[in-house]
Scaffold this active site. Structure first.
Site, PDB file in Angstrom:
ATOM      1  N   LYS A 173       0.684  -1.323   0.318  1.00  0.00           N
ATOM      2  CA  LYS A 173      -0.021   0.439  -0.202  1.00  0.00           C
ATOM      3  C   LYS A 173       0.993   1.316   0.008  1.00  0.00           C
ATOM      4  O   LYS A 173       2.340   1.344   0.353  1.00  0.00           O
ATOM      5  CB  LYS A 173      -0.876  -0.190   0.487  1.00  0.00           C
ATOM      6  N   TYR A 196     -12.297  -1.769  -5.082  1.00  0.00           N
ATOM      7  CA  TYR A 196     -12.803  -2.304  -3.491  1.00  0.00           C
ATOM      8  C   TYR A 196     -14.519  -1.760  -3.276  1.00  0.00           C
ATOM      9  O   TYR A 196     -14.932  -1.705  -2.391  1.00  0.00           O
ATOM     10  CB  TYR A 196     -12.291  -1.523  -2.447  1.00  0.00           C
ATOM     11  N   PHE A 254     -16.412   3.196   5.965  1.00  0.00           N
ATOM     12  CA  PHE A 254     -14.661   3.619   6.158  1.00  0.00           C
ATOM     13  C   PHE A 254     -14.382   3.949   4.133  1.00  0.00           C
ATOM     14  O   PHE A 254     -13.180   3.752   3.650  1.00  0.00           O
ATOM     15  CB  PHE A 254     -13.696   2.950   6.799  1.00  0.00           C
ATOM     16  N   ARG A 303      -2.358 -14.453   4.267  1.00  0.00           N
ATOM     17  CA  ARG A 303      -3.646 -13.589   5.649  1.00  0.00           C
ATOM     18  C   ARG A 303      -2.559 -14.081   6.481  1.00  0.00           C
ATOM     19  O   ARG A 303      -2.271 -13.532   6.965  1.00  0.00           O
ATOM     20  CB  ARG A 303      -4.742 -13.983   5.326  1.00  0.00           C
ATOM     21  N   ARG A 359       2.217  -7.181   8.843  1.00  0.00           N
ATOM     22  CA  ARG A 359       1.626  -5.995   8.833  1.00  0.00           C
ATOM     23  C   ARG A 359       1.567  -5.044  10.190  1.00  0.00           C
ATOM     24  O   ARG A 359       1.940  -4.372  10.859  1.00  0.00           O
ATOM     25  CB  ARG A 359       0.348  -6.059   9.060  1.00  0.00           C
ATOM     26  N   ASN A 362      -1.884  -0.738   6.328  1.00  0.00           N
ATOM     27  CA  ASN A 362      -1.564  -2.064   7.027  1.00  0.00           C
ATOM     28  C   ASN A 362      -0.340  -2.299   5.737  1.00  0.00           C
ATOM     29  O   ASN A 362      -0.934  -3.519   5.885  1.00  0.00           O
ATOM     30  CB  ASN A 362      -3.301  -2.069   7.808  1.00  0.00           C
ATOM     31  N   HIS A 365      -2.325  -5.535   1.371  1.00  0.00           N
ATOM     32  CA  HIS A 365      -3.200  -6.832   1.066  1.00  0.00           C
ATOM     33  C   HIS A 365      -3.191  -8.163   0.200  1.00  0.00           C
ATOM     34  O   HIS A 365      -2.551  -7.807   0.152  1.00  0.00           O
ATOM     35  CB  HIS A 365      -4.284  -5.626  -0.455  1.00  0.00           C
ATOM     36  N   GLU A 370      -9.488 -10.306  -8.635  1.00  0.00           N
ATOM     37  CA  GLU A 370      -8.837  -9.282  -8.556  1.00  0.00           C
ATOM     38  C   GLU A 370      -6.707  -9.434  -8.927  1.00  0.00           C
ATOM     39  O   GLU A 370      -6.953  -8.077  -9.206  1.00  0.00           O
ATOM     40  CB  GLU A 370      -8.218  -9.191  -6.356  1.00  0.00           C
TER      41      GLU A 370
HETATM   42  P1  CMP Z   1      -7.542  -4.692   2.433  1.00  0.00           P
HETATM   43  O1  CMP Z   1      -6.587  -6.278   3.490  1.00  0.00           O
HETATM   44  O2  CMP Z   1      -7.007  -3.788   1.686  1.00  0.00           O
HETATM   45  O3  CMP Z   1      -9.004  -4.898   2.663  1.00  0.00           O
HETATM   46  C1  CMP Z   1      -9.635  -3.826   2.713  1.00  0.00           C
HETATM   47  C2  CMP Z   1      -9.510  -2.866   3.731  1.00  0.00           C
HETATM   48  O4  CMP Z   1     -10.367  -2.114   4.237  1.00  0.00           O
HETATM   49  C3  CMP Z   1      -8.373  -3.415   4.919  1.00  0.00           C
HETATM   50  O5  CMP Z   1      -7.505  -4.090   5.005  1.00  0.00           O
HETATM   51  C4  CMP Z   1      -8.013  -2.558   5.527  1.00  0.00           C
HETATM   52  O6  CMP Z   1      -6.862  -1.504   5.366  1.00  0.00           O
HETATM   53  C5  CMP Z   1      -9.358  -1.512   5.338  1.00  0.00           C
HETATM   54  N1  CMP Z   1      -9.895  -1.151   6.570  1.00  0.00           N
HETATM   55  C6  CMP Z   1     -10.569  -2.245   7.416  1.00  0.00           C
HETATM   56  N2  CMP Z   1     -11.129  -1.450   7.988  1.00  0.00           N
HETATM   57  C7  CMP Z   1     -11.300  -0.418   8.337  1.00  0.00           C
HETATM   58  C8  CMP Z   1     -11.858   0.945   9.319  1.00  0.00           C
HETATM   59  N3  CMP Z   1     -12.460   0.650  10.144  1.00  0.00           N
HETATM   60  N4  CMP Z   1     -11.053   1.978   8.657  1.00  0.00           N
HETATM   61  C9  CMP Z   1     -10.475   1.975   7.574  1.00  0.00           C
HETATM   62  N5  CMP Z   1      -9.696   0.941   7.401  1.00  0.00           N
HETATM   63  C10 CMP Z   1     -10.392  -0.039   6.941  1.00  0.00           C
END
Ligand code: CMP
Length: 139
Positions: free
Chosen positions: A11, A51, A59, A87, A104, A114, A117, A128
């Site tokens: 990211k 997304y 969010f 994961r 992470r 984080n 992805h 994806e």
């Molecule tokens: P990712 O694996 O990219 O998939 C969806 C993303 O949404 C997840 O990682 C987080 O970075 C993001 N995400 C999930 N929950 C929240 C939240 N409460 N606020 C902001 N970002 C979020």
């Protein structure tokens, strides 16, 4: 894609902080094989499309704004049971809750930022992967 592949992204914050190299090292250490990879930047529209499954979540705006804020690395990785393996390898979505030594925990700073992805299912890994790569870009 079958159950041996997953789509990952490094990211924007992790890229900006210079973590591409360390994360690529982790990918190799973890035994993941790189099938496809590109350094690119998502437009806001592309981030919204990627997304879309989260479009009703509170969010969504923050997530798509962040994911289009700078360059990313996208890659298809191969390993047995790749979605779950990746994961487990990267740790919990929230870096504060991720296990010691995970990507992470090491390189993430918040729930949104984080570091990486990972696809959440084989079906989404296929969708994806197709989002980023054409057949001639996968080896
Ligand atoms: P990712 O694996 O990219 O998939 C969806 C993303 O949404 C997840 O990682 C987080 O970075 C993001 N995400 C999930 N929950 C929240 C939240 N409460 N606020 C902001 N970002 C979020």
């Amino acid at each position: 894609m079958n159950g041996n592949k997953t789509l990952i992204m490094i990211k924007p914050t992790a890229v900006r902080k210079g973590y591409i190299g360390p994360i690529m090292g982790k990918i190799a250490e973890g035994g993941f094989k790189i099938k496809a990879m590109k350094y690119t930047r998502l437009s806001l529209e592309q981030a919204k499309a990627f997304y879309a499954v989260h479009s009703e979540r509170p969010f969504y705006g923050e997530l798509t704004g962040f994911m289009s804020s700078g360059p990313i690395v996208a890659a298809i990785l191969e390993k047995e049971n790749a979605v779950e393996a990746w994961r487990n390898f990267i740790g919990a979505t929230n870096p504060a809750e991720a296990a010691e030594g995970t990507i992470r925990k090491l390189y993430g700073t918040s729930l949104g930022e984080n570091a990486v992805h990972g696809s959440d299912s084989d079906e989404n890994a296929g969708i994806e992967g197709d989002f980023f790569f054409s057949a001639t870009e996968i080896f």
